[in-house]
Design a protein around this motif. Sequence first.
Motif, PDB file in Angstrom:
ATOM      1  N   ARG A 327       0.831  -1.205   0.000  1.00  0.00           N
ATOM      2  CA  ARG A 327       0.000   0.000   0.000  1.00  0.00           C
ATOM      3  C   ARG A 327       0.870   1.261   0.000  1.00  0.00           C
ATOM      4  O   ARG A 327       0.534   2.266  -0.627  1.00  0.00           O
ATOM      5  CB  ARG A 327      -0.913   0.008   1.233  1.00  0.00           C
ATOM      6  CG  ARG A 327      -1.930  -1.104   1.266  1.00  0.00           C
ATOM      7  CD  ARG A 327      -3.030  -0.881   0.222  1.00  0.00           C
ATOM      8  NE  ARG A 327      -4.275  -1.504   0.575  1.00  0.00           N
ATOM      9  CZ  ARG A 327      -4.595  -2.760   0.457  1.00  0.00           C
ATOM     10  NH1 ARG A 327      -3.787  -3.486   0.039  1.00  0.00           N
ATOM     11  NH2 ARG A 327      -5.761  -3.256   0.787  1.00  0.00           N
ATOM     12  N   TRP A 331       0.698   4.282  -2.733  1.00  0.00           N
ATOM     13  CA  TRP A 331       0.437   5.661  -2.301  1.00  0.00           C
ATOM     14  C   TRP A 331       1.567   6.593  -2.744  1.00  0.00           C
ATOM     15  O   TRP A 331       1.313   7.692  -3.250  1.00  0.00           O
ATOM     16  CB  TRP A 331       0.289   5.683  -0.784  1.00  0.00           C
ATOM     17  CG  TRP A 331       0.331   7.044  -0.175  1.00  0.00           C
ATOM     18  CD1 TRP A 331      -0.676   7.958  -0.127  1.00  0.00           C
ATOM     19  CD2 TRP A 331       1.464   7.650   0.484  1.00  0.00           C
ATOM     20  NE1 TRP A 331      -0.253   9.092   0.529  1.00  0.00           N
ATOM     21  CE2 TRP A 331       1.048   8.937   0.912  1.00  0.00           C
ATOM     22  CE3 TRP A 331       2.760   7.231   0.759  1.00  0.00           C
ATOM     23  CZ2 TRP A 331       1.907   9.805   1.583  1.00  0.00           C
ATOM     24  CZ3 TRP A 331       3.618   8.075   1.436  1.00  0.00           C
ATOM     25  CH2 TRP A 331       3.193   9.354   1.844  1.00  0.00           C
ATOM     26  N   SER A 344      -5.867   3.655   3.973  1.00  0.00           N
ATOM     27  CA  SER A 344      -5.615   2.379   3.316  1.00  0.00           C
ATOM     28  C   SER A 344      -5.012   1.369   4.291  1.00  0.00           C
ATOM     29  O   SER A 344      -5.414   0.199   4.324  1.00  0.00           O
ATOM     30  CB  SER A 344      -4.672   2.590   2.126  1.00  0.00           C
ATOM     31  OG  SER A 344      -4.382   1.376   1.482  1.00  0.00           O
TER      32      SER A 344
END
Length: 449
Positions: A327, A331, A344
């Motif tokens: 994640r 990002w 997230s």
Amino acid sequence: MRHAVVIGASVSGLLAAAALSRIAERVTVLDRDRLPGEDVHRRGTAQSRHAHGLLARGLEVMELLLPGLTVELMERGAFGGDLQADCRWINEGRRLAPAPGRMPGLLVSRLLLEGQIRRRVSALPGVEVAGESQVADLTHSGDWVTGVRLVSGETVSAGLVVDASGRGSRMPAWLGQLGFPAPAEERVEIDLTYTTRVFRRRPDDLAGDPVVIMAATRAVPRAGVALAMEGDRWIVTIGGYGDAPPADLDSFVAYARSLPAPDIHELVSRAEPLDEGTHHRTPASVRRRYERLPRFPRGLAVVGDAVCAFNPIYGQGMSVAAVEALRLGEWARRDRPARELFRSIARVVDAPWDIVAANDLRLPGVRGRRTAKIKMVNAYLERFHRAAEHDTELGRRFLRVANLLDPPSALLRPACLFRVLRGGSDVVRGDTGDAVPAGEPSYPARHQN
């Protein structure tokens, strides 16, 4: 992005660096310890002396971030197996029905796993892993973090700083120094102490099964894990909520006899010990709610145990950290506000946190907020585990949730509910079609010493 700095060279920090290496021109991983060339214990990873689980989802993501890692580990002695067919999962003193579950697992020591990840990450283009580099604080310009300042006085500039420094993260204090609020904390006070010993492994131990994972019960708030690992060894960790297992062999074996099922006791009472044993205490599971902060500096992120430090007896930390690293990379590629990353990560953490918190809050002496939802879920899961002792499909569904492949809500789907209700009433048939009486445990009740 020209340069990213990661604080902490444990599994979480190394995987974060692997994800960022696909985006940044340079990635520097800083750790306060001297990082050994060989796979040996070091001060910053006290948990390396204890049993570690690598869940199916964690293995998947590690392989995505570092292709070929699984093969490399197996070449160094790790070995695989089927998480349902080859493992003894014992909940409420009952063994989950074994069957081919099509969920590959990998048995590997924490030392070998972290060492091989460090070797792979260190070899990535543009990545440097630097030991004996303790971070003192953050440098900043207004609301932007611009790098870190080391205890030595050296400043390292960066376009992104990632805190992967673990349970002891100083990020809440650093945020205060920058004029930002610290995150709220949720805590489940578990007062868990566990002891680990290593034993010689023989091919006929546990009838060839390489894993026992035994959860605590309300009647017996003690748990244990026995994992086969490279070098023909067992690593056995046993622990209690509110009491401490002894390390000397005779007392260790006697304590193992008090666990909710006899498997681990049978193993350690016969196996040859290879070390003197070591203790560890975890006072609480802690979750820092970064996703709820109204403001957060730009150029800064937090991952791993610095966000959420789970009860380690469940073996979720490394796998959750792997998914968070994925994640983080997504990002950073989009260059979005930190709030989006933390939201997230919160979605990644929600399921394992709910599993751990709810399960621990069943136990006497554990302190935390017992909601009506938690009480209802625990009552359902007790019935679920009674049925899953004989229903292989329920076992498969439970393991997919436990291994972070499916959300906990998967256990509440109508087909699952039907099997649980049927299993709690009369007779259950597993995938083999064998009929067995439901409701009788596989193991006799055991008493604590």
